[in-house]
Design a protein around this motif. Structure first.
Motif, PDB file in Angstrom:
ATOM      1  N   ALA A 162       1.903  34.303 -34.719  1.00  0.00           N
ATOM      2  CA  ALA A 162       1.692  34.244 -33.268  1.00  0.00           C
ATOM      3  C   ALA A 162       0.447  35.011 -32.830  1.00  0.00           C
ATOM      4  CB  ALA A 162       2.917  34.769 -32.528  1.00  0.00           C
ATOM      5  N   GLY A 163      -0.256  35.662 -33.757  1.00  0.00           N
ATOM      6  CA  GLY A 163      -1.504  36.317 -33.395  1.00  0.00           C
ATOM      7  C   GLY A 163      -1.351  37.794 -33.104  1.00  0.00           C
ATOM      8  N   HIS A 175      -3.802  38.357 -25.203  1.00  0.00           N
ATOM      9  CA  HIS A 175      -3.273  37.783 -26.444  1.00  0.00           C
ATOM     10  C   HIS A 175      -4.340  36.940 -27.115  1.00  0.00           C
ATOM     11  CE1 HIS A 175      -1.294  34.488 -28.742  1.00  0.00           C
ATOM     12  NE2 HIS A 175      -0.610  35.508 -29.230  1.00  0.00           N
ATOM     13  N   ALA A 176      -4.482  37.113 -28.440  1.00  0.00           N
ATOM     14  CA  ALA A 176      -5.368  36.273 -29.242  1.00  0.00           C
ATOM     15  C   ALA A 176      -4.522  35.548 -30.273  1.00  0.00           C
ATOM     16  CB  ALA A 176      -6.440  37.112 -29.936  1.00  0.00           C
ATOM     17  N   PRO A 177      -4.735  34.245 -30.451  1.00  0.00           N
ATOM     18  CA  PRO A 177      -3.931  33.488 -31.416  1.00  0.00           C
ATOM     19  C   PRO A 177      -4.349  33.762 -32.847  1.00  0.00           C
ATOM     20  CG  PRO A 177      -5.585  32.064 -30.439  1.00  0.00           C
ATOM     21  CD  PRO A 177      -5.685  33.388 -29.727  1.00  0.00           C
ATOM     22  N   ALA A 178      -3.453  33.503 -33.780  1.00  0.00           N
ATOM     23  CA  ALA A 178      -3.780  33.619 -35.203  1.00  0.00           C
ATOM     24  C   ALA A 178      -4.798  32.556 -35.585  1.00  0.00           C
ATOM     25  CB  ALA A 178      -2.519  33.475 -36.044  1.00  0.00           C
ATOM     26  N   ALA A 179      -5.581  32.856 -36.619  1.00  0.00           N
ATOM     27  CA  ALA A 179      -6.549  31.886 -37.114  1.00  0.00           C
ATOM     28  C   ALA A 179      -5.832  30.817 -37.944  1.00  0.00           C
ATOM     29  CB  ALA A 179      -7.606  32.591 -37.958  1.00  0.00           C
ATOM     30  N   PRO A 180      -6.323  29.577 -37.940  1.00  0.00           N
ATOM     31  CA  PRO A 180      -5.632  28.473 -38.619  1.00  0.00           C
ATOM     32  C   PRO A 180      -5.919  28.418 -40.113  1.00  0.00           C
ATOM     33  CG  PRO A 180      -7.584  27.648 -37.516  1.00  0.00           C
ATOM     34  CD  PRO A 180      -7.501  29.120 -37.184  1.00  0.00           C
ATOM     35  N   MET A 181      -5.420  29.419 -40.861  1.00  0.00           N
ATOM     36  CA  MET A 181      -5.562  29.420 -42.316  1.00  0.00           C
ATOM     37  C   MET A 181      -4.187  29.289 -42.960  1.00  0.00           C
ATOM     38  SD  MET A 181      -8.271  31.409 -41.154  1.00  0.00           S
ATOM     39  CE  MET A 181      -9.903  32.009 -41.611  1.00  0.00           C
ATOM     40  N   GLY A 229      -9.681  41.174 -30.827  1.00  0.00           N
ATOM     41  CA  GLY A 229      -8.447  40.631 -31.366  1.00  0.00           C
ATOM     42  C   GLY A 229      -8.680  39.352 -32.156  1.00  0.00           C
ATOM     43  N   THR A 230      -9.573  38.505 -31.666  1.00  0.00           N
ATOM     44  CA  THR A 230      -9.887  37.266 -32.375  1.00  0.00           C
ATOM     45  C   THR A 230     -10.563  37.558 -33.702  1.00  0.00           C
ATOM     46  OG1 THR A 230     -10.120  36.106 -30.258  1.00  0.00           O
ATOM     47  CG2 THR A 230     -11.094  35.063 -32.200  1.00  0.00           C
ATOM     48  N   MET A 231     -11.500  38.504 -33.714  1.00  0.00           N
ATOM     49  CA  MET A 231     -12.147  38.901 -34.969  1.00  0.00           C
ATOM     50  C   MET A 231     -11.118  39.409 -35.970  1.00  0.00           C
ATOM     51  SD  MET A 231     -15.659  40.792 -33.724  1.00  0.00           S
ATOM     52  CE  MET A 231     -17.176  39.841 -33.538  1.00  0.00           C
ATOM     53  N   GLY A 232     -10.170  40.204 -35.493  1.00  0.00           N
ATOM     54  CA  GLY A 232      -9.122  40.695 -36.372  1.00  0.00           C
ATOM     55  C   GLY A 232      -8.298  39.567 -36.956  1.00  0.00           C
ATOM     56  N   CYS A 233      -7.943  38.591 -36.123  1.00  0.00           N
ATOM     57  CA  CYS A 233      -7.117  37.479 -36.600  1.00  0.00           C
ATOM     58  C   CYS A 233      -7.857  36.617 -37.616  1.00  0.00           C
ATOM     59  CB  CYS A 233      -6.653  36.622 -35.419  1.00  0.00           C
ATOM     60  SG  CYS A 233      -5.384  37.418 -34.396  1.00  0.00           S
ATOM     61  N   VAL A 234      -9.147  36.402 -37.410  1.00  0.00           N
ATOM     62  CA  VAL A 234      -9.928  35.610 -38.367  1.00  0.00           C
ATOM     63  C   VAL A 234     -10.027  36.341 -39.703  1.00  0.00           C
ATOM     64  CG1 VAL A 234     -12.229  34.694 -38.875  1.00  0.00           C
ATOM     65  CG2 VAL A 234     -11.207  34.334 -36.620  1.00  0.00           C
ATOM     66  N   ALA A 235     -10.290  37.648 -39.671  1.00  0.00           N
ATOM     67  CA  ALA A 235     -10.361  38.415 -40.923  1.00  0.00           C
ATOM     68  C   ALA A 235      -9.013  38.433 -41.625  1.00  0.00           C
ATOM     69  CB  ALA A 235     -10.835  39.840 -40.637  1.00  0.00           C
ATOM     70  N   ALA A 236      -7.919  38.566 -40.862  1.00  0.00           N
ATOM     71  CA  ALA A 236      -6.583  38.531 -41.451  1.00  0.00           C
ATOM     72  C   ALA A 236      -6.299  37.162 -42.054  1.00  0.00           C
ATOM     73  CB  ALA A 236      -5.532  38.869 -40.395  1.00  0.00           C
ATOM     74  N   GLY A 237      -6.758  36.105 -41.394  1.00  0.00           N
ATOM     75  CA  GLY A 237      -6.565  34.763 -41.916  1.00  0.00           C
ATOM     76  C   GLY A 237      -7.235  34.568 -43.259  1.00  0.00           C
ATOM     77  N   GLU A 238      -8.413  35.169 -43.427  1.00  0.00           N
ATOM     78  CA  GLU A 238      -9.082  35.106 -44.721  1.00  0.00           C
ATOM     79  C   GLU A 238      -8.246  35.812 -45.771  1.00  0.00           C
ATOM     80  OE1 GLU A 238     -11.491  35.435 -48.132  1.00  0.00           O
ATOM     81  OE2 GLU A 238     -10.493  37.100 -47.116  1.00  0.00           O
ATOM     82  N   ALA A 239      -7.684  36.963 -45.420  1.00  0.00           N
ATOM     83  CA  ALA A 239      -6.924  37.760 -46.392  1.00  0.00           C
ATOM     84  C   ALA A 239      -5.696  37.022 -46.902  1.00  0.00           C
ATOM     85  CB  ALA A 239      -6.515  39.097 -45.769  1.00  0.00           C
ATOM     86  N   ILE A 240      -5.026  36.277 -46.024  1.00  0.00           N
ATOM     87  CA  ILE A 240      -3.773  35.619 -46.445  1.00  0.00           C
ATOM     88  C   ILE A 240      -4.014  34.296 -47.157  1.00  0.00           C
ATOM     89  CG2 ILE A 240      -2.516  36.691 -44.544  1.00  0.00           C
ATOM     90  CD1 ILE A 240      -2.393  33.921 -43.209  1.00  0.00           C
ATOM     91  N   SER A 241      -5.276  33.832 -47.199  1.00  0.00           N
ATOM     92  CA  SER A 241      -5.555  32.508 -47.761  1.00  0.00           C
ATOM     93  C   SER A 241      -5.716  32.521 -49.277  1.00  0.00           C
ATOM     94  CB  SER A 241      -6.822  31.935 -47.117  1.00  0.00           C
ATOM     95  OG  SER A 241      -7.973  32.673 -47.510  1.00  0.00           O
ATOM     96  N   HIS A 242      -5.560  33.696 -49.903  1.00  0.00           N
ATOM     97  CA  HIS A 242      -5.712  33.808 -51.357  1.00  0.00           C
ATOM     98  C   HIS A 242      -4.915  35.012 -51.852  1.00  0.00           C
ATOM     99  CE1 HIS A 242      -8.372  37.249 -50.641  1.00  0.00           C
ATOM    100  NE2 HIS A 242      -8.961  36.508 -49.728  1.00  0.00           N
ATOM    101  N   ILE A 243      -4.761  35.111 -53.159  1.00  0.00           N
ATOM    102  CA  ILE A 243      -4.087  36.264 -53.762  1.00  0.00           C
ATOM    103  C   ILE A 243      -5.001  37.480 -53.659  1.00  0.00           C
ATOM    104  CG2 ILE A 243      -3.415  37.276 -55.988  1.00  0.00           C
ATOM    105  CD1 ILE A 243      -1.254  35.563 -55.132  1.00  0.00           C
ATOM    106  N   GLY A 244      -4.440  38.614 -53.223  1.00  0.00           N
ATOM    107  CA  GLY A 244      -5.199  39.860 -53.170  1.00  0.00           C
ATOM    108  C   GLY A 244      -5.636  40.215 -51.761  1.00  0.00           C
TER     109      GLY A 244
END
Length: 335
Positions: A254-255, A266-272, A302-317
């Motif tokens: 939910a972001g 509120h900033a939405p989560a990135a689509p990853m 908040g949007t920058m945070g969500c985009v960086a978090a989206g990158e983190a969850i898109s792969h192992i590590g």
């Protein structure tokens, strides 16, 4: 936006090497691991789990260290304070964080001293992307006031403190020294709550810091509810609006809700796609702090945070695999 300081952000936390492996849910049950939380373990348990895990990857980690690594990748002036030993994993950790342009000068625990080794975290990733962490803190647990360089803290626009690090015997004294040096020089202080169980262990100290020292609190929905001991997230957000100058409360898919001076956006989560949640909160903090030091508004942070978090969850590590600057550019978040 420049502050005249040597560092944009200095992080203080556990210096850990992550040992990651994909496992079925049945592995957690057979190994006696509780799903989805961080559990502290001793050296013997670390050896036992490592023997059960099968193929694994070793990647430098540690919550605040991951955040600082992200800031380094984004080109911010960053430094890190965390304890490792002069051993193989310690060398991996030091090399990896310095390679990202981060200043890392914490004295190594001597190789000749018997006892604790460089800390490591056994990260067990199940098919749903959830991570169950079993952490042997090792020498990172012995970070002391002697490891805190007051001049470094004074030269930081922000210092970023890791909630997990409160578990060490000298942590409160070390944090107090860091906070005092930063504040006396006009710097600001951010804290990440790290984990609901960490909040349960240190609630009184965290609340004191919120009242007396913090300029920014990072938490997820479970941590903020645990901190304020409310029945719902909405009640916890209301408390945060009343009691915190600034807070970023992530809510998974939910972001994020960002609070500043009693107002909330509120900033939405990135689509990853979610592959492994390890490091999502850490990289969220990196993106958010990057926005702050660049003078962006709360929604953009908040949007920058969500985009960086989206990158983190898109792969192992937990450390980014894609260039975060390029990623931000694709999302129209240049600078």
């Amino acid at each position: 936006m420049t502050s005249g300081k040597t560092y944009d952000v200095v992080g203080v936390g556990n210096a850990i090497v992550d040992v990651l492996a994909r496992v079925p849910d049945s592995f957690l049950e057979n190994a006696g691991v509780e799903k989805g939380i961080m559990q502290l373990i001793d050296a013997d348990r670390a050896v036992e789990l490592y023997g059960m895990m099968g193929p694994a990857r070793e990647i430098s980690g540690g919550s605040a260290a991951n955040t600082i690594a992200g800031l380094g990748m984004l080109g911010d002036k960053a430094a890190y304070v965390g304890k490792v030993k002069d051993d193989q994993l310690g060398a991996i950790f030091a090399h990896d964080i310095r390679a990202l342009g981060v200043t890392y000068e914490t004295p190594l625990a001597p190789k000749s001293v018997e006892g604790d080794e460089t800390g490591r975290c056994m990260v067990l990733v199940t098919p749903d992307g959830e991570r169950s962490m079993n952490t042997y803190l090792g020498v990172s647990n012995h970070l002391s006031p002697d490891d805190i360089d007051e001049e470094m803290m004074a030269q930081a626009s922000w210092i970023y403190l890791e909630g997990y690090r409160h578990d060490g015997p000298d942590s409160l004294a070390a944090f107090s020294k860091a906070v005092k040096a930063a504040k006396n020089a006009g710097g600001k202080v951010a804290l990440t709550l790290s984990d609901p169980f960490c909040v349960d262990r240190h609630r009184d100290e965290f609340l004191r810091m919120c009242r007396e020292e913090l300029d920014l609190l990072f938490a997820n929905e479970h941590e903020i509810v645990a901190l304020f001991q409310t029945a719902t997230l909405e009640d916890a957000l209301d408390r945060a609006k009343e009691e915190l100058p600034m807070a970023a409360v992530t809510v998974g898919p939910a972001g994020v809700y960002v609070i500043q001076n009693g107002r909330m956006v509120h900033a939405p989560a990135a689509p990853m796609s979610r592959v492994d949640a390890t490091g999502a909160g850490d990289l969220f903090a990196a993106g958010f702090l990057h926005g702050l030091v660049k003078g962006r508004n709360m929604l953009t942070c908040g949007t920058m945070g969500c985009v960086a978090a989206g990158e983190a969850i898109s792969h192992i590590g937990a450390r980014p695999e894609e260039d975060l600057k390029d990623l931000f550019a694709r999302f129209g978040l240049n600078g």
